[in-house]
Scaffold this active site. Structure first.
Site, PDB file in Angstrom:
ATOM      1  CG  ASP A 123      42.818  60.576  55.694  1.00  0.00           C
ATOM      2  OD1 ASP A 123      42.209  59.504  55.814  1.00  0.00           O
ATOM      3  OD2 ASP A 123      43.122  61.068  54.588  1.00  0.00           O
ATOM      4  CB  CYS A 148      64.263  51.866  27.890  1.00  0.00           C
ATOM      5  SG  CYS A 148      65.647  51.777  26.736  1.00  0.00           S
ATOM      6  CB  CYS A 160      67.741  54.672  22.789  1.00  0.00           C
ATOM      7  SG  CYS A 160      67.002  53.348  23.748  1.00  0.00           S
ATOM      8  CB  CYS A 164      63.238  53.585  24.488  1.00  0.00           C
ATOM      9  SG  CYS A 164      64.076  54.892  25.397  1.00  0.00           S
ATOM     10  CE1 TYR A 193      32.492  56.523  71.739  1.00  0.00           C
ATOM     11  CE2 TYR A 193      32.852  55.061  69.870  1.00  0.00           C
ATOM     12  CZ  TYR A 193      32.014  55.581  70.839  1.00  0.00           C
ATOM     13  OH  TYR A 193      30.721  55.154  70.903  1.00  0.00           O
ATOM     14  CD  GLU A 225      36.740  64.362  69.199  1.00  0.00           C
ATOM     15  OE1 GLU A 225      37.131  63.437  68.450  1.00  0.00           O
ATOM     16  OE2 GLU A 225      36.090  64.180  70.218  1.00  0.00           O
ATOM     17  CE  LYS A 267      35.510  62.255  53.797  1.00  0.00           C
ATOM     18  NZ  LYS A 267      36.296  61.066  53.846  1.00  0.00           N
ATOM     19  CB  CYS A 283      68.906  54.268  26.899  1.00  0.00           C
ATOM     20  SG  CYS A 283      67.439  55.290  26.894  1.00  0.00           S
ATOM     21  CE  LYS A 314      36.079  61.214  58.771  1.00  0.00           C
ATOM     22  NZ  LYS A 314      37.097  60.295  58.380  1.00  0.00           N
TER      23      LYS A 314
END
Ligand code: IVH
Length: 678
Positions: free
Chosen positions: A114, A420, A405, A402, A222, A110, A308, A426, A112
């Site tokens: 995730d 910033c 600027c 920053c 299951y 089957e 896996k 800016c 797996k």
């Protein structure tokens, strides 16, 4: 037909449609027809609470806030699987099973999945409870949340055992995950690293109606119970499929090791086309008797193993780290790498997310780093190969000022990002705000891509979003790369954008934390810009989904004179700064002319917020009950005097939930009646 029969009939019909849509992926009616039937059922159920059924299809839209989760002990502990990344170990597993059984056996391969595992218990064909894995012994009862998942049947059909458990995985499909993260990014909320985290985080939310909106999916793999239909795992799953469960078609009975390897090989490639994440293959002995004979170790069954898939990663050199400033001022560190091939694309840059991540990786320039493509679109650095660190380069430090600027960066409490704060001067912030303003979901102005905006900014033709409406065809056409035709297109598109509805104008303004959804809520609640500009903190947080953080941000935005002047200019160019008449009709003054008394305590909003809500929906809040009172908004522990008076005068009591439905703030309603704006 009797009401009860009608209710039952609608429930059955809707269950079938849910099954057709979410399990078979073959809907037979339109969403609109479905919503109409669901609404009809909802109305009948609320008029006849005596026929309430916790497993009615209406319960899938999620009810009120639930507080905390009850812990439930699993009847059968939820073990995990032994796992491996090598085909050699799969062969070892096969050998172990062969030797231990010393007879013919079949294996079931089957996928797996995730996601996050779940245990569902059914009694007499109805979902009794849904429990998370927890520590394997005890898990959280998340039944209310799981009920919102459309592919989980609430009632079964066919010949099912009286009592059984079925386990499987709850998943967030990739598309839902991408959209959710986009939305979170727009709202500057932290992003989910992958669909698994997003699914498990969603399952633990306290508000099932938000869970419902996240469109989770399931696969069950299951079946457990004292009386199962068959003595083979595969046949049990097929039976479960016939009762209405979503069972994967990617399942195969194998009788030899090469067949298992073929399955692995096929799905390692093909899984890239699946709508949900998978991270391997599970191989199980098919016969339940053989499973029993093989038994369990302390941690996992001897009759199954997980193979896996390799996470796709590559090793490459870190050359430098640059820092990018986004439209909100958030500073993102980006790793510049030696180009490397990863899952079919060349990767040159990877996200480093924030200062904490840089620190935890202990990154140095010149390090060999592993890049991985996880669930995210942008690859990330997952580790440093310390063995290959010979000449130690400079340690990567997060910058203090920053890069655009020079303004010192700030980091807000509880937030991972640096900002910033120079938002009006800016350059990347200004340009970013313009890009956002013209984007498709905001003002939808064609022809103004980031390069053109940059060009216009450099040429001083644009310095804020309002300037866009002052652009002259002649000015535009004079710029290199922009011909007369493109210039004309931009102008036409600007003119067209003046019809963009109010809620999108709010979104376009780029107020921090105000994404599309919040903008809609604000537009629906305040109806025009003047009212929104002068909204108080209490009025703002009285709006559904608007909490302290958003309210503070909206207040800050409108407290800035420059923003007010900007809005005045936009208004003068003819942008929509109020709901249209049609929207007003839809939004409705649901409480117009009503005189409402508030009494008791409430869960969702404070009394002050309810006062503001009543007024905003055209009603009047009064202090004492009289014959003129239209109804009492009755919370818990309502004052006995008011109750007595209400009874005497025959004044109706409306509870919190009913009231929220009246003003269209019920989350149930918003989920169920798709298609309405507010
Ligand atoms: S069978 C006793 N089948 O993988 C074994 N598990 O580490 C019961 N998973 O906790 C699990 N897809 O969350 C099984 N087809 C599949 C699966 C699967 C994903 C998850 C499950 C389990 C973990 C095993």
């Amino acid at each position: 037909m009797k009401i009860q029969e009608k209710i039952e009939l609608l429930r059955r019909e809707l269950e079938q449609h849910n099954y057709n849509y979410y399990v078979l992926s073959q809907p037979t009616i339109s969403d609109f027809e479905f919503d109409t039937k669901l609404r009809e059922l909802q109305e009948l159920e609320s008029a006849h609470p005596e026929f309430f059924d916790p497993n009615s299809p209406t319960q899938r839209v999620g009810s009120d806030i639930s507080d905390g989760f009850r812990q439930v002990t699993h009847v059968y502990p939820m073990l995990s699987l032994g796992n491996t990344y090598s085909e050699g170990e799969v062969a070892d597993f096969y050998e172990r099973v062969r030797k231990a059984l010393n007879e013919d056996f079949e294996l079931v391969c089957e996928l797996k999945y995730d996601g996050t595992s779940i245990s569902l218990t059914y009694e007499n064909g109805s979902l009794l409870r849904a429990v998370t894995r927890g520590d394997g012994e005890k898990g959280d009862d998340v039944t209310a949340n799981v009920k919102t998942i459309r592919s989980v049947p609430l009632r079964l059909h066919g010949n099912f055992p009286v009592l059984f458990e079925i386990r499987g995985e709850i998943l967030m499909p990739w598309t839902v995950f991408d959209d959710l993260n986009k939305e979170r990014e727009a709202q500057e909320e932290s992003l989910f690293a992958n669909p698994r985290n997003a699914a498990s985080g969603t399952l633990k939310l306290q508000n099932p109606s938000i869970v419902a909106s996240r469109k989770l999916d399931t696969y069950l793999y299951y079946l457990l119970g004292k009386k199962l239909p068959a003595d083979k795992h595969y046949d049990n799953l097929m039976a479960a499929k016939s009762w209405g469960f979503k069972i994967s078609d990617a399942m195969k009975v194998c009788r030899s090791l090469p067949e298992v390897f073929d399955f692995i090989k096929y799905w390692d490639e093909e899984r890239k086309n699946l709508p949900v994440a998978t991270d391997g293959i599970v191989i199980k002995v098919n016969s339940l008797i053989q499973q029993k004979n093989l038994g369990f170790t302390a941690k996992s069954p001897r009759w199954a193993i997980a193979y896996k898939f390799q996470a796709e990663k590559a090793l490459t050199r870190l050359n430098s780290v640059s820092f990018q400033v986004g439209r909100t001022g958030a500073v993102t560190p980006v790793a510049n790498l030696d180009p490397v091939q990863l899952s079919g694309t060349t990767v040159k840059r990877a996200s480093l997310h924030n200062a904490d991540i840089i620190e935890s990786l202990d990154l140095h320039i010149g390090d060999m780093v592993y890049v991985e493509k996880g669930g995210e679109i942008i690859p990330k650095i997952t580790a440093v190969d310390l063995d290959s660190r010979v000449l130690v380069g400079e340690k990567v430090q997060f910058i203090k000022n920053c890069p655009e600027c020079g303004t010192p960066l700030v980091r807000f409490e509880g937030e991972a990002a640096h900002y910033c704060p120079n938002d009006n001067a800016c350059p990347p912030q200004i340009k970013g705000k313009m890009e956002h303003f013209v984007s498709r979901k905001a003002m939808n102005i064609d022809g103004l891509g980031s390069e053109t905006i940059n060009l216009l900014y450099e040429n001083k033709l644009l310095s804020n979003v309002a300037d866009i409406y002052e652009l002259k065809v002649a000015d535009l056409a004079r710029l290199e790369r922009l011909g007369n035709k493109s210039a004309m297109n931009i102008r036409t598109s600007c003119e067209k954008s003046k019809n963009v509805p109010f809620e999108r104008v709010i979104f376009a303004l780029g107020i921090r934390f105000v994404g599309e959804t919040v903008a809609k809520k604000l537009a629906g609640a305040f109806k025009n810009i003047e009212v929104l500009e002068s909204a108080t903190y209490e009025e703002l947080i009285a709006v559904d989904e608007i909490g302290d953080r958003i309210a503070q941000s909206v207040l800050k935005f409108f407290a800035d004179e420059r923003n007010i002047r900007l809005i005045e200019r936009l208004k003068s160019y003819g942008l929509q700064m109020a709901l249209s008449e049609e929207q007003m009709r839809n939004a409705g003054d649901s409480l117009a002319g009503l005189s409402i008394v508030i009494s008791g305590t409430f869960n969702k909003h404070s009394r002050d917020e309810y006062k503001a809500l009543i007024e905003r929906h055209g009603g009047k809040n009064t202090g004492s009950v009289s014959s003129k009172t239209s109804f009492i908004l009755a919370g818990e522990n309502m004052g006995p005097e008011k109750l007595k008076k209400a009874e005497k005068l025959g004044v109706k009591l409306v509870n919190e939930k009913e009231f929220l439905v009246m003003i269209g703030e019920s989350e149930n309603q918003q989920q169920a009646f798709t298609g309405t704006l507010f």
